[in-house]
Write a protein that holds these residues in place. Structure first.
Motif, PDB file in Angstrom:
ATOM      1  N   ILE A 263       6.502 -64.156   1.309  1.00 13.05           N
ATOM      2  CA  ILE A 263       6.297 -65.358   0.726  1.00 13.05           C
ATOM      3  C   ILE A 263       7.189 -65.917  -0.249  1.00 13.05           C
ATOM      4  O   ILE A 263       7.876 -66.823  -0.701  1.00 13.05           O
ATOM      5  CB  ILE A 263       4.848 -65.210  -0.062  1.00 13.05           C
ATOM      6  N   THR A 264       7.512 -64.731  -1.093  1.00 14.41           N
ATOM      7  CA  THR A 264       8.605 -64.825  -1.942  1.00 14.41           C
ATOM      8  C   THR A 264      10.113 -65.476  -1.566  1.00 14.41           C
ATOM      9  O   THR A 264      10.499 -66.378  -2.039  1.00 14.41           O
ATOM     10  CB  THR A 264       8.996 -63.716  -3.011  1.00 14.41           C
ATOM     11  N   ARG A 265      10.237 -64.855  -0.423  1.00 14.34           N
ATOM     12  CA  ARG A 265      11.726 -65.276   0.116  1.00 14.34           C
ATOM     13  C   ARG A 265      11.485 -66.658   0.726  1.00 14.34           C
ATOM     14  O   ARG A 265      12.295 -67.551   0.436  1.00 14.34           O
ATOM     15  CB  ARG A 265      11.804 -64.466   1.500  1.00 14.34           C
ATOM     16  N   ALA A 266      10.291 -66.898   1.111  1.00 11.71           N
ATOM     17  CA  ALA A 266      10.395 -68.621   1.682  1.00 11.71           C
ATOM     18  C   ALA A 266      10.005 -69.321   0.431  1.00 11.71           C
ATOM     19  O   ALA A 266      10.696 -70.555   0.698  1.00 11.71           O
ATOM     20  CB  ALA A 266       8.786 -68.458   2.576  1.00 11.71           C
ATOM     21  N   PHE A 267       9.600 -69.099  -0.470  1.00  8.00           N
ATOM     22  CA  PHE A 267       9.610 -70.067  -1.732  1.00  8.00           C
ATOM     23  C   PHE A 267      10.899 -70.247  -2.224  1.00  8.00           C
ATOM     24  O   PHE A 267      11.499 -71.220  -2.579  1.00  8.00           O
ATOM     25  CB  PHE A 267       8.776 -69.383  -2.890  1.00  8.00           C
ATOM     26  N   GLU A 268      11.971 -69.120  -2.224  1.00  5.67           N
ATOM     27  CA  GLU A 268      13.161 -69.227  -2.672  1.00  5.67           C
ATOM     28  C   GLU A 268      14.080 -69.993  -1.797  1.00  5.67           C
ATOM     29  O   GLU A 268      14.757 -70.699  -2.207  1.00  5.67           O
ATOM     30  CB  GLU A 268      13.784 -67.817  -3.073  1.00  5.67           C
ATOM     31  N   ASP A 269      13.615 -69.984  -0.591  1.00  6.83           N
ATOM     32  CA  ASP A 269      14.359 -70.762   0.523  1.00  6.83           C
ATOM     33  C   ASP A 269      14.112 -72.279   0.690  1.00  6.83           C
ATOM     34  O   ASP A 269      14.463 -72.854   1.346  1.00  6.83           O
ATOM     35  CB  ASP A 269      14.191 -70.106   1.802  1.00  6.83           C
ATOM     36  N   GLY A 270      12.920 -72.423  -0.059  1.00 10.47           N
ATOM     37  CA  GLY A 270      12.320 -73.896   0.255  1.00 10.47           C
ATOM     38  C   GLY A 270      11.942 -73.917   1.575  1.00 10.47           C
ATOM     39  O   GLY A 270      11.402 -75.296   2.018  1.00 10.47           O
ATOM     40  N   SER A 271      11.423 -72.882   2.402  1.00 11.65           N
ATOM     41  CA  SER A 271      10.484 -73.067   3.434  1.00 11.65           C
ATOM     42  C   SER A 271       9.067 -73.214   3.470  1.00 11.65           C
ATOM     43  O   SER A 271       8.662 -72.789   2.443  1.00 11.65           O
ATOM     44  CB  SER A 271      11.117 -72.036   4.558  1.00 11.65           C
ATOM     45  N   ALA A 272       8.626 -73.936   4.278  1.00 13.97           N
ATOM     46  CA  ALA A 272       7.091 -74.027   4.197  1.00 13.97           C
ATOM     47  C   ALA A 272       6.571 -73.003   4.793  1.00 13.97           C
ATOM     48  O   ALA A 272       5.232 -72.691   4.620  1.00 13.97           O
ATOM     49  CB  ALA A 272       6.843 -75.157   5.267  1.00 13.97           C
ATOM     50  N   ASP A 273       7.091 -72.018   5.852  1.00 13.38           N
ATOM     51  CA  ASP A 273       6.282 -70.945   6.536  1.00 13.38           C
ATOM     52  C   ASP A 273       7.477 -69.660   6.252  1.00 13.38           C
ATOM     53  O   ASP A 273       8.394 -69.639   6.358  1.00 13.38           O
ATOM     54  CB  ASP A 273       6.818 -71.153   7.945  1.00 13.38           C
ATOM     55  N   PRO A 274       6.383 -68.518   5.878  1.00 13.28           N
ATOM     56  CA  PRO A 274       7.136 -67.348   5.549  1.00 13.28           C
ATOM     57  C   PRO A 274       7.782 -66.989   6.996  1.00 13.28           C
ATOM     58  O   PRO A 274       6.941 -67.002   7.975  1.00 13.28           O
ATOM     59  CB  PRO A 274       6.258 -66.452   5.056  1.00 13.28           C
ATOM     60  N   THR A 275       8.830 -65.999   6.801  1.00 16.86           N
ATOM     61  CA  THR A 275       9.306 -65.565   8.199  1.00 16.86           C
ATOM     62  C   THR A 275       8.987 -64.029   8.102  1.00 16.86           C
ATOM     63  O   THR A 275       8.982 -63.348   7.249  1.00 16.86           O
ATOM     64  CB  THR A 275      10.924 -65.519   8.240  1.00 16.86           C
ATOM     65  N   PRO A 276       8.166 -63.564   9.310  1.00 15.82           N
ATOM     66  CA  PRO A 276       7.856 -62.113   8.952  1.00 15.82           C
ATOM     67  C   PRO A 276       8.822 -61.291   8.871  1.00 15.82           C
ATOM     68  O   PRO A 276       9.844 -61.537   9.292  1.00 15.82           O
ATOM     69  CB  PRO A 276       7.212 -62.068  10.537  1.00 15.82           C
ATOM     70  N   MET A 277       8.673 -60.063   8.132  1.00 17.07           N
ATOM     71  CA  MET A 277       9.567 -59.140   7.856  1.00 17.07           C
ATOM     72  C   MET A 277       9.629 -57.919   8.913  1.00 17.07           C
ATOM     73  O   MET A 277       8.385 -57.692   9.154  1.00 17.07           O
ATOM     74  CB  MET A 277       9.397 -58.570   6.474  1.00 17.07           C
ATOM     75  N   SER A 278      10.502 -57.792   9.474  1.00 13.89           N
ATOM     76  CA  SER A 278      10.432 -56.448  10.466  1.00 13.89           C
ATOM     77  C   SER A 278      10.239 -55.319   9.732  1.00 13.89           C
ATOM     78  O   SER A 278      10.451 -55.105   8.526  1.00 13.89           O
ATOM     79  CB  SER A 278      11.928 -56.340  11.233  1.00 13.89           C
ATOM     80  N   PRO A 279       9.810 -54.254  10.441  1.00 14.20           N
ATOM     81  CA  PRO A 279       9.459 -52.739   9.965  1.00 14.20           C
ATOM     82  C   PRO A 279      10.753 -52.346   9.206  1.00 14.20           C
ATOM     83  O   PRO A 279      10.524 -51.746   8.166  1.00 14.20           O
ATOM     84  CB  PRO A 279       9.068 -52.066  11.180  1.00 14.20           C
ATOM     85  N   GLU A 280      11.995 -52.422   9.670  1.00 15.03           N
ATOM     86  CA  GLU A 280      13.013 -52.162   9.174  1.00 15.03           C
ATOM     87  C   GLU A 280      13.417 -52.808   7.811  1.00 15.03           C
ATOM     88  O   GLU A 280      13.760 -52.162   6.666  1.00 15.03           O
ATOM     89  CB  GLU A 280      14.420 -52.257   9.961  1.00 15.03           C
ATOM     90  N   GLU A 281      13.025 -53.985   7.653  1.00 18.60           N
ATOM     91  CA  GLU A 281      13.205 -54.699   6.338  1.00 18.60           C
ATOM     92  C   GLU A 281      12.035 -54.253   5.244  1.00 18.60           C
ATOM     93  O   GLU A 281      12.306 -54.484   4.328  1.00 18.60           O
ATOM     94  CB  GLU A 281      12.971 -56.224   6.270  1.00 18.60           C
ATOM     95  N   THR A 282      10.742 -53.825   6.012  1.00 14.65           N
ATOM     96  CA  THR A 282       9.664 -53.576   5.051  1.00 14.65           C
ATOM     97  C   THR A 282       9.646 -52.146   4.261  1.00 14.65           C
ATOM     98  O   THR A 282      10.003 -51.164   5.069  1.00 14.65           O
ATOM     99  CB  THR A 282       8.470 -53.736   5.945  1.00 14.65           C
ATOM    100  N   GLY A 283       9.605 -52.269   2.950  1.00 17.26           N
ATOM    101  CA  GLY A 283       9.612 -50.735   2.412  1.00 17.26           C
ATOM    102  C   GLY A 283       8.281 -50.267   1.773  1.00 17.26           C
ATOM    103  O   GLY A 283       7.422 -50.812   2.445  1.00 17.26           O
ATOM    104  N   GLU A 284       8.450 -49.161   1.305  1.00 14.87           N
ATOM    105  CA  GLU A 284       7.210 -48.370   0.944  1.00 14.87           C
ATOM    106  C   GLU A 284       7.051 -48.707  -0.456  1.00 14.87           C
ATOM    107  O   GLU A 284       8.063 -49.329  -1.030  1.00 14.87           O
ATOM    108  CB  GLU A 284       7.622 -46.947   0.646  1.00 14.87           C
ATOM    109  N   THR A 285       5.725 -48.916  -0.785  1.00 12.67           N
ATOM    110  CA  THR A 285       5.502 -49.297  -2.037  1.00 12.67           C
ATOM    111  C   THR A 285       4.007 -48.527  -2.681  1.00 12.67           C
ATOM    112  O   THR A 285       3.291 -48.184  -1.936  1.00 12.67           O
ATOM    113  CB  THR A 285       5.098 -50.897  -2.170  1.00 12.67           C
ATOM    114  N   ILE A 286       3.995 -48.469  -3.856  1.00 14.11           N
ATOM    115  CA  ILE A 286       2.754 -47.899  -4.522  1.00 14.11           C
ATOM    116  C   ILE A 286       1.584 -49.113  -4.342  1.00 14.11           C
ATOM    117  O   ILE A 286       0.313 -48.908  -4.642  1.00 14.11           O
ATOM    118  CB  ILE A 286       2.885 -47.356  -5.968  1.00 14.11           C
ATOM    119  N   ALA A 287       2.095 -50.248  -4.412  1.00 17.23           N
ATOM    120  CA  ALA A 287       1.021 -51.395  -4.157  1.00 17.23           C
ATOM    121  C   ALA A 287       0.497 -51.488  -2.742  1.00 17.23           C
ATOM    122  O   ALA A 287       0.609 -52.326  -2.206  1.00 17.23           O
ATOM    123  CB  ALA A 287       1.564 -52.625  -4.756  1.00 17.23           C
TER     124      ALA A 287
END
Ligand code: PLP
Length: 403
Positions: A263-287
């Motif tokens: 959602i942040t990426r789409a906001f920064e790009d000015g797009s109306a729809d977020p682009t799904p992130m692939s498993p390779e792009e997605t990281g680990e998080t404590i959240a």
């Protein structure tokens, strides 16, 4: 109220606070005699205060306990946030997260519609909340969790005795599968953007406005993952606007984890729809609660932000850890990492000049930190003193402070 203490046994009164009576019994504080009136008793509490704006009548059971959470002015967090902080403490819902606002509407609604079995796809707060509300209405509940779910999370869900199915393979694909199952079988799978859920979420916004009235908040910060909660809050804003109750909406600040932030990426790009992130792009998080790489309500969350002149920001795990500590040490709140993002996000915004010192900022910690057991995230410092040495130890610790 003036303070007056009395002893239940001998009746002796004291006008200073002390623990025990001269007779040895513990004392208690007596309030002035007063007349009680119970005039407010017919006004339902929690989210049912807004019953006429919800799609069902007030149900029985645990659903009645949803909402009505406190809004707490928390000056200890002002310097990090860069404005006047108010904490809307959603951990005070019956299962410890804002998800109960949605479950308390969605599950009774599904039951009334004749669905025998309730289901959900989640290994976190959504699963816990859904299972609890189904249990309260004596309905069978099926929870689909990923195969590798942690034992602590399983235990939290299992206490309500739903049927737990571990799903091997692509967990992300389950969202679509679940909706399809709901159409074919007598099961209602209530996922993050079920419209009945979203209508329950809007009550959080109503409560915030009611607490502020006649003032209004300037910024509301929420974590965002699937975008369901943000959608509900925006629905609330729209209803208030349409009713003429507010002119200017609050600026919505949505916060994502940098590990999964479409959602942040789409906001920064000015797009109306977020682009799904692939498993390779997605990281680990404590959240854990906000790791959705393919948010079903992402477009709606983005529209909410743009409509309210708001912003979406991402924060790192280190920023989340620091914010979580500040929530506890400077606010007294035990919040889960996903919720600590609100403070971390607003702090980033403040660094960019995005908040003014006089702005009132509502942080919404969406879930309690009490479910996160044994994470090893907190530095624990203690000392052990023999009982006989306690008074010496305290004297050396405290007497310099008197000087
Ligand atoms: C579910 C959840 C979120 C994210 O809400 P979405 O509706 O998925 O955007 C944030 N915080 C907590 C504690 C949650 O359980």
């Amino acid at each position: 109220m003036s303070v007056s203490l009395s002893c239940h046994r001998c009746g002796t009164r004291y006008d200073e606070v002390r623990v025990r009576c001269a007779c040895g019994e513990p004392l208690w504080i007596d309030a002035e005699p007063t007349t009680f009136t119970w005039d407010d008793r017919r006004i339902p509490s929690g989210i049912w205060r807004y019953e006429d704006r919800l799609p069902i009548d007030r149900p029985e059971g645990v659903a009645r306990a949803a909402g009505g959470t406190p809004l707490v002015r928390t000056p200890g967090l002002d310097d990090v946030a860069g404005g006047r902080v108010f904490v809307k403490d959603e951990s005070e819902n019956p299962t410890g997260s804002y998800k109960d606002r949605g479950s308390s509407v969605a599950i009774p609604h599904a039951v009334a519609a004749g669905d025998d079995v309730i289901g959900t796809v989640s290994y976190g707060n959504m699963a816990i909340s859904t299972a609890a509300h189904a249990a309260s209405l004596d309905r069978e509940c099926i929870v689909f969790v990923p195969e590798g779910i942690s034992p602590v999370r399983l235990e939290l869900i299992a206490q309500y005795e739903p049927t737990i199915i571990r799903v091997r393979g692509e967990y992300g694909a389950l969202y679509e599968d679940a909706l399809e199952l709901s159409e074919r079988l007598p099961i209602s799978v209530l996922v993050s953007d079920a419209p009945t859920r979203i209508s329950g979420y809007k009550t959080a916004l109503f409560e915030i406005y009611e607490s502020f009235a006649p003032e209004t908040p300037d910024v509301i910060a929420l974590p965002a993952s699937s975008g369901g909660f943000a959608s509900g809050v925006w629905l609330g804003i729209r209803e208030l606007e349409r009713a003429g109750a507010i002119d200017e909406p609050p600026r919505l600040c949505l916060v994502q984890t940098a590990a999964a932030d479409p959602i942040t990426r789409a906001f920064e790009d000015g797009s109306a729809d977020p682009t799904p992130m692939s498993p390779e792009e997605t990281g680990e998080t404590i959240a854990h609660s906000i790791g959705n790489p393919d948010p079903p309500s992402g477009a709606r969350a983005l529209a909410a932000v743009r409509d309210t002149d708001g912003v979406v920001v991402s924060v790192t795990d280190d920023e989340i850890r620091a914010a979580r500590r500040r929530f506890a040490v400077d606010g007294g709140f035990c919040v889960e990492p996903a919720s600590a993002t609100t403070l971390a996000g607003v702090s980033r915004l403040a660094d960019r000049g995005g908040v003014a010192a006089e702005d009132s900022i509502v942080l919404v910690p969406t879930g309690t930190g009490f479910k996160e057991l044994g994470t090893g995230e907190t530095d624990v410092t203690t000392e052990t003193v023999h009982g006989a040495d306690l008074s010496d130890r305290l004297e050396s610790m405290l007497s310099p402070r008197r000087e």
